[in-house]
Design an enzyme around this catalytic site. Structure first.
Site, PDB file in Angstrom:
ATOM      1  N   GLU A 120      -2.290  10.458 -26.489  1.00  0.00           N
ATOM      2  CA  GLU A 120      -3.331  10.287 -25.477  1.00  0.00           C
ATOM      3  C   GLU A 120      -4.379  11.392 -25.544  1.00  0.00           C
ATOM      4  O   GLU A 120      -5.585  11.108 -25.565  1.00  0.00           O
ATOM      5  CB  GLU A 120      -2.705  10.236 -24.084  1.00  0.00           C
ATOM      6  CG  GLU A 120      -1.958   8.946 -23.780  1.00  0.00           C
ATOM      7  CD  GLU A 120      -2.864   7.733 -23.712  1.00  0.00           C
ATOM      8  OE1 GLU A 120      -4.078   7.898 -23.482  1.00  0.00           O
ATOM      9  OE2 GLU A 120      -2.353   6.615 -23.893  1.00  0.00           O
ATOM     10  N   THR A 121      -3.953  12.648 -25.551  1.00  0.00           N
ATOM     11  CA  THR A 121      -4.929  13.751 -25.435  1.00  0.00           C
ATOM     12  C   THR A 121      -4.596  14.956 -26.307  1.00  0.00           C
ATOM     13  O   THR A 121      -5.055  16.053 -26.022  1.00  0.00           O
ATOM     14  CB  THR A 121      -5.030  14.232 -23.971  1.00  0.00           C
ATOM     15  OG1 THR A 121      -3.734  14.694 -23.535  1.00  0.00           O
ATOM     16  CG2 THR A 121      -5.522  13.134 -23.053  1.00  0.00           C
TER      17      THR A 121
END
Length: 327
Positions: A120-121
């Site tokens: 995701e990040t």
């Protein structure tokens, strides 16, 4: 009536306009009135919030060309790599106690939690540069094919602001309106975010314990099966009928697949004939490969409704696990 005042619900907004406000788009005006009536909010405060919306055409372009739509081999090349796996190993070592606690309490393996945050990040390294307000409003009012979904998320965003005291216009995230280190949509924040560090707040921006607990809770509440299979290669005797590959929901027994000449490739007894699975075609550089996706694979797709995404999460997770546990 409960007011949506500056310091009570939407911090950062003036309690009253200092100058005459420009007229809102008709859609914004109608939505503000709708939310005010539905939730007992201050319509004027909502109008001041919506007056700050700046539609972003680049968001529409990004929505029309998602990376998850790439062939598997291209998506995999951009997401399953040493950087994410090494980052996951480091993240696990740094937060081992919290990950172990989450695994105990929610039944979700540490490596799945790590891999999800990684894909995701990059473990919080990049959480997005779009204002959430702009992203949600652009998609709610200028992207007709998913307008209903994003109108709901914009509503959830407003309610999240009332509940958390967060400065809504200042929050940034993805082009789709996902927020924080785990990239939760506003509805997911309200339903699944947890206070795992015990400070009385659900902080997905800077509290790693809250992030870890929230990801684990998300999977648990989507019915992750502890110890259950995730995926398995499938051997096909002939090209399967399209009706067998058009749904990622695991609803066909392995015994039924066997009758059609589709066999699991794995250790004998690794999955029972009664196990439900979906047949997943993956486009590789050498042609189509088929895999069985079980309940836990489907649970990963609840985070992002993409076979590519779930495959990448699982491969990253296995890479991390092998480095941390030597298995």
């Amino acid at each position: 009536m409960q007011r949506l005042a500056a310091l009570a619900a939407l911090p950062g907004l003036p309690a009253a306009p200092l100058f005459a406000q420009p007229a809102l788009r008709a859609e914004y005006e109608a939505f503000a009135s709708e939310l005010a009536a539905k939730h007992g909010l201050d319509a004027q405060a909502l109008r001041r919030l919506f007056a700050q919306i700046k539609p972003q055409p680049s968001i529409i372009r990004a929505m029309n060309a998602p990376s998850t739509a790439l062939p598997w081999h291209a998506f995999r090349r951009g997401h399953v790599d040493a950087v994410r796996i090494n980052g996951g190993v480091k993240f696990w070592h740094q937060h081992a106690a919290t990950l172990a606690r989450a695994a105990r309490e929610y039944g979700v393996p540490e490596e799945i939690i790590c891999a999800t945050i990684g894909i995701e990040t990059h473990y919080g390294g990049y959480t997005g540069s779009f204002r959430i307000l702009d992203a949600l409003a652009t998609l709610a009012f200028d992207y007709p094919k998913r307008a209903a979904f994003f109108r709901d998320e914009l509503e959830e965003f407003v309610l999240m602001g009332r509940e958390t005291q967060l400065d809504l216009p200042a929050l940034k995230g993805s082009y789709a309106g996902a927020m924080g280190i785990p990239q939760f949509m506003p509805s997911s924040y309200r339903k699944y975010a947890v206070d795992f560090d015990g400070d009385g707040k659900r902080n997905l921006w800077s509290s790693v314990p809250d992030v870890i607990g929230s990801v684990a809770n998300y999977y648990k509440l989507h019915e992750w099966q502890p110890g259950g299979p995730v995926r398995m290669p499938a051997r096909v005797a002939a090209t399967p009928d399209a009706s067998l590959t058009d749904d990622i929901t695991p609803k066909t027994k392995i015994s039924e697949f066997r009758k059609l000449g589709i066999e699991p490739v794995g250790n004998a007894g690794e999955v029972s004939d009664d196990a439900l699975a979906a047949l997943l075609p993956l486009e590789t550089e050498s042609g189509i490969q088929y895999w069985f996706g079980f309940k836990n694979f489907y649970v990963i797709t609840r985070y992002n409704r993409s076979t590519n995404y779930a495959m990448a999460v699982y491969e990253i997770a296995q890479g991390i696990k092998s480095r941390v546990k030597g298995t």
